[in-house]
Design a protein around this motif. Structure first.
Motif, PDB file in Angstrom:
ATOM      1  N   TRP A  84      26.727  42.136  62.035  1.00 27.99           N
ATOM      2  CA  TRP A  84      27.251  43.509  62.098  1.00 27.99           C
ATOM      3  C   TRP A  84      28.273  43.705  63.217  1.00 27.99           C
ATOM      4  CZ3 TRP A  84      22.153  42.071  62.739  1.00 27.99           C
ATOM      5  CH2 TRP A  84      21.704  41.981  64.042  1.00 27.99           C
ATOM      6  N   GLU A  85      28.712  42.647  63.857  1.00 30.32           N
ATOM      7  CA  GLU A  85      29.649  42.749  64.977  1.00 30.32           C
ATOM      8  C   GLU A  85      31.030  42.235  64.590  1.00 30.32           C
ATOM      9  OE1 GLU A  85      26.657  42.191  68.816  1.00 30.32           O
ATOM     10  OE2 GLU A  85      27.765  40.470  68.031  1.00 30.32           O
ATOM     11  N   ARG A  86      32.043  42.830  65.220  1.00 29.87           N
ATOM     12  CA  ARG A  86      33.417  42.351  65.095  1.00 29.87           C
ATOM     13  C   ARG A  86      34.047  42.325  66.479  1.00 29.87           C
ATOM     14  NH1 ARG A  86      31.154  41.773  61.079  1.00 29.87           N
ATOM     15  NH2 ARG A  86      31.832  42.152  58.918  1.00 29.87           N
ATOM     16  N   ALA A  87      34.770  41.251  66.766  1.00 32.06           N
ATOM     17  CA  ALA A  87      35.444  41.100  68.055  1.00 32.06           C
ATOM     18  C   ALA A  87      36.920  41.459  67.905  1.00 32.06           C
ATOM     19  CB  ALA A  87      35.308  39.676  68.573  1.00 32.06           C
ATOM     20  N   VAL A  88      37.398  42.318  68.786  1.00 31.37           N
ATOM     21  CA  VAL A  88      38.810  42.692  68.802  1.00 31.37           C
ATOM     22  C   VAL A  88      39.529  41.716  69.735  1.00 31.37           C
ATOM     23  CG1 VAL A  88      40.472  44.514  69.293  1.00 31.37           C
ATOM     24  CG2 VAL A  88      38.196  45.101  68.417  1.00 31.37           C
ATOM     25  N   VAL A  89      40.321  40.805  69.147  1.00 28.25           N
ATOM     26  CA  VAL A  89      40.953  39.714  69.883  1.00 28.25           C
ATOM     27  C   VAL A  89      42.370  40.123  70.288  1.00 28.25           C
ATOM     28  CG1 VAL A  89      41.640  37.292  69.815  1.00 28.25           C
ATOM     29  CG2 VAL A  89      39.560  38.044  68.607  1.00 28.25           C
ATOM     30  N   MET A  90      42.662  39.966  71.565  1.00 34.62           N
ATOM     31  CA  MET A  90      43.985  40.252  72.108  1.00 34.62           C
ATOM     32  C   MET A  90      44.664  38.934  72.487  1.00 34.62           C
ATOM     33  SD  MET A  90      43.614  43.531  71.919  1.00 34.62           S
ATOM     34  CE  MET A  90      44.999  44.230  72.803  1.00 34.62           C
ATOM     35  N   ARG A  91      45.984  38.870  72.280  1.00 37.55           N
ATOM     36  CA  ARG A  91      46.763  37.694  72.670  1.00 37.55           C
ATOM     37  C   ARG A  91      47.901  38.157  73.575  1.00 37.55           C
ATOM     38  NH1 ARG A  91      48.907  33.819  68.011  1.00 37.55           N
ATOM     39  NH2 ARG A  91      46.653  33.401  67.950  1.00 37.55           N
ATOM     40  N   PHE A  92      47.834  37.733  74.818  1.00 34.19           N
ATOM     41  CA  PHE A  92      48.799  38.167  75.842  1.00 34.19           C
ATOM     42  C   PHE A  92      48.866  39.692  75.916  1.00 34.19           C
ATOM     43  CE2 PHE A  92      50.679  33.917  74.852  1.00 34.19           C
ATOM     44  CZ  PHE A  92      50.422  33.342  76.085  1.00 34.19           C
ATOM     45  N   GLY A  93      47.694  40.341  75.783  1.00 37.19           N
ATOM     46  CA  GLY A  93      47.616  41.782  75.912  1.00 37.19           C
ATOM     47  C   GLY A  93      47.957  42.570  74.662  1.00 37.19           C
ATOM     48  N   ARG A  94      48.319  41.896  73.578  1.00 40.17           N
ATOM     49  CA  ARG A  94      48.649  42.585  72.326  1.00 40.17           C
ATOM     50  C   ARG A  94      47.560  42.308  71.299  1.00 40.17           C
ATOM     51  NH1 ARG A  94      54.601  43.477  71.548  1.00 40.17           N
ATOM     52  NH2 ARG A  94      53.944  43.767  69.390  1.00 40.17           N
ATOM     53  N   PHE A  95      47.323  43.324  70.459  1.00 32.43           N
ATOM     54  CA  PHE A  95      46.304  43.161  69.431  1.00 32.43           C
ATOM     55  C   PHE A  95      46.709  42.052  68.468  1.00 32.43           C
ATOM     56  CE2 PHE A  95      44.903  44.167  65.091  1.00 32.43           C
ATOM     57  CZ  PHE A  95      43.537  44.098  65.264  1.00 32.43           C
ATOM     58  N   ASN A  96      45.759  41.119  68.226  1.00 30.20           N
ATOM     59  CA  ASN A  96      46.051  39.996  67.353  1.00 30.20           C
ATOM     60  C   ASN A  96      45.254  40.031  66.054  1.00 30.20           C
ATOM     61  OD1 ASN A  96      45.169  36.834  66.684  1.00 30.20           O
ATOM     62  ND2 ASN A  96      47.360  37.127  67.105  1.00 30.20           N
ATOM     63  N   ARG A  97      43.934  40.201  66.166  1.00 33.54           N
ATOM     64  CA  ARG A  97      43.104  40.186  64.962  1.00 33.54           C
ATOM     65  C   ARG A  97      41.710  40.710  65.290  1.00 33.54           C
ATOM     66  NH1 ARG A  97      42.965  35.148  67.158  1.00 33.54           N
ATOM     67  NH2 ARG A  97      40.949  34.044  67.245  1.00 33.54           N
ATOM     68  N   VAL A  98      40.954  40.936  64.213  1.00 34.63           N
ATOM     69  CA  VAL A  98      39.537  41.260  64.320  1.00 34.63           C
ATOM     70  C   VAL A  98      38.765  40.069  63.790  1.00 34.63           C
ATOM     71  CG1 VAL A  98      37.686  42.785  63.560  1.00 34.63           C
ATOM     72  CG2 VAL A  98      39.921  43.736  64.094  1.00 34.63           C
ATOM     73  N   ALA A  99      37.909  39.476  64.614  1.00 34.38           N
ATOM     74  CA  ALA A  99      37.218  38.234  64.267  1.00 34.38           C
ATOM     75  C   ALA A  99      35.722  38.477  64.116  1.00 34.38           C
ATOM     76  CB  ALA A  99      37.469  37.180  65.336  1.00 34.38           C
ATOM     77  N   GLY A 100      35.116  37.656  63.281  1.00 34.17           N
ATOM     78  CA  GLY A 100      33.678  37.705  63.081  1.00 34.17           C
ATOM     79  C   GLY A 100      33.340  38.085  61.647  1.00 34.17           C
ATOM     80  N   PRO A 101      32.079  37.915  61.255  1.00 33.86           N
ATOM     81  CA  PRO A 101      30.963  37.391  62.055  1.00 33.86           C
ATOM     82  C   PRO A 101      30.897  35.869  62.036  1.00 33.86           C
ATOM     83  CG  PRO A 101      30.180  38.070  59.910  1.00 33.86           C
ATOM     84  CD  PRO A 101      31.646  38.392  59.927  1.00 33.86           C
ATOM     85  N   GLY A 102      29.932  35.300  62.779  1.00 32.83           N
ATOM     86  CA  GLY A 102      29.767  33.869  62.843  1.00 32.83           C
ATOM     87  C   GLY A 102      30.397  33.266  64.091  1.00 32.83           C
ATOM     88  N   LEU A 103      30.694  31.986  64.008  1.00 32.39           N
ATOM     89  CA  LEU A 103      31.300  31.263  65.128  1.00 32.39           C
ATOM     90  C   LEU A 103      32.814  31.440  65.087  1.00 32.39           C
ATOM     91  CD1 LEU A 103      30.890  29.282  67.513  1.00 32.39           C
ATOM     92  CD2 LEU A 103      31.186  27.405  65.858  1.00 32.39           C
TER      93      LEU A 103
END
Length: 310
Positions: A84-103
């Protein structure tokens, strides 16, 4: 190494004080990240141990140093997201993607997780105190909002604290809806109020990646003096309706009596049959002796003669 990761902190970080206090009294048995954290450490330690074993057979300290470095890099870039979790991934301070679930993996020193968003349904209680209805009656209304995040990227990038924002938007919407109704409508249209508030909140929050599932009004409180007046009004209305119904029934019964009188006047046999029925009903249950006046006995004799003629 980059900015501080969000994964090593509690999921309740940044929780608004305006959120539901009641939720804090319930034990949360499904949000522990202990297993995911342990699995992450086991993965890193396994890689380090593998390099250490190779370094021992090769008698090379350099391999051991490389193994420790690889383990540190793996620890920083490998993360485990629950279902039920999603990680908000930033690249050099800019929004890149939403990752998850899993590894999931991130590029070391380049990418990091700015937030971990829970996508499960949430409940938020809110209220409106001393709000004037359209007929200027102050009321207190308690309600519960059921909502969830459907787009973690929007909820994180466009809102600083979406839990607090949802609470305040729900409260102001409730006050606006109450102001457009009178006190009688609030009592009779509670379901319509729930739907109207939910529709307004859905239009406001959908652009932030949040969806409103439903709104339930739990209580409507009005002043005691007004309750007494409304109770007296309701009693008067019920008494009025009862008198109207009684008058209508009496009118119908009187019309039936008039019709019966006409029939008795036109048909002698009908009156005599009614007399016999009256006598039968009087002795049907308990029995007994019936003393018949001479006039009533003549009615029976007349009925017998009428029957013979026919």
């Amino acid at each position: 190494m980059g900015e501080k990761s969000f994964f090593d902190e509690s999921n309740e970080r940044g929780r608004s004080s305006a959120s539901v206090d009641v939720e804090d009294t319930f034990e949360d048995t499904a949000t522990s990240r202990w297993g995911a954290t342990m699995l992450r450490w086991v993965l890193v330690l396994f890689v380090v141990a593998l390099f250490a074993l190779v370094a021992w057979f090769a008698s090379s300290i350099a391999l051991l140093v490389v193994g420790v470095f690889v383990g540190a890099v793996l620890f920083s870039c490998a993360h485990i997201m629950l279902e039920w979790e999603r990680a908000v991934v930033m690249r050099f301070g800019r929004f890149n993607r939403v990752a998850g679930p899993g590894l999931i993996f991130m590029i070391p020193f380049v990418e990091y997780a700015s937030a971990v968003i829970d996508l499960r349904m949430r409940s938020t209680s809110f209220k409106a105190e001393r709000v004037l209805t359209s007929d200027l009656v102050p009321v207190n209304v308690d309600a519960v909002l059921f909502w969830m995040v459907w787009d973690a990227g929007k909820a994180c990038s466009e809102i600083r604290n979406f839990e607090k924002l949802v609470f305040w938007v729900a409260q102001t919407t409730l006050r606006d809806v109450i102001g457009g109704m009178n006190i009688s409508q609030m009592g009779m249209r509670r379901a319509q109020m729930d739907k109207e508030i939910a529709d307004i909140l859905e239009r406001k929050t959908s652009e932030w990646g949040i969806t409103v599932v439903s709104v339930e009004i739990s209580d409507i409180k009005i002043p005691e003096e007004l309750q007494e007046a409304m109770s007296a009004e309701a009693r008067a209305e019920r008494e009025y309706n009862a008198r109207i119904i009684l008058a209508e029934v009496e009118k119908e019964i009187s019309e039936m009596f008039v019709d019966a009188a006409r029939i008795y006047k036109e048909e002698d046999a009908a009156l005599q049959l009614r007399a016999m029925s009256f006598v039968s009903d009087s002795v049907k249950e308990k029995g007994g002796l019936v003393v018949i006046p001479s006039a009533l006995s003549e009615a029976f004799e007349g009925l017998e003669s009428i029957a013979k003629k026919r």
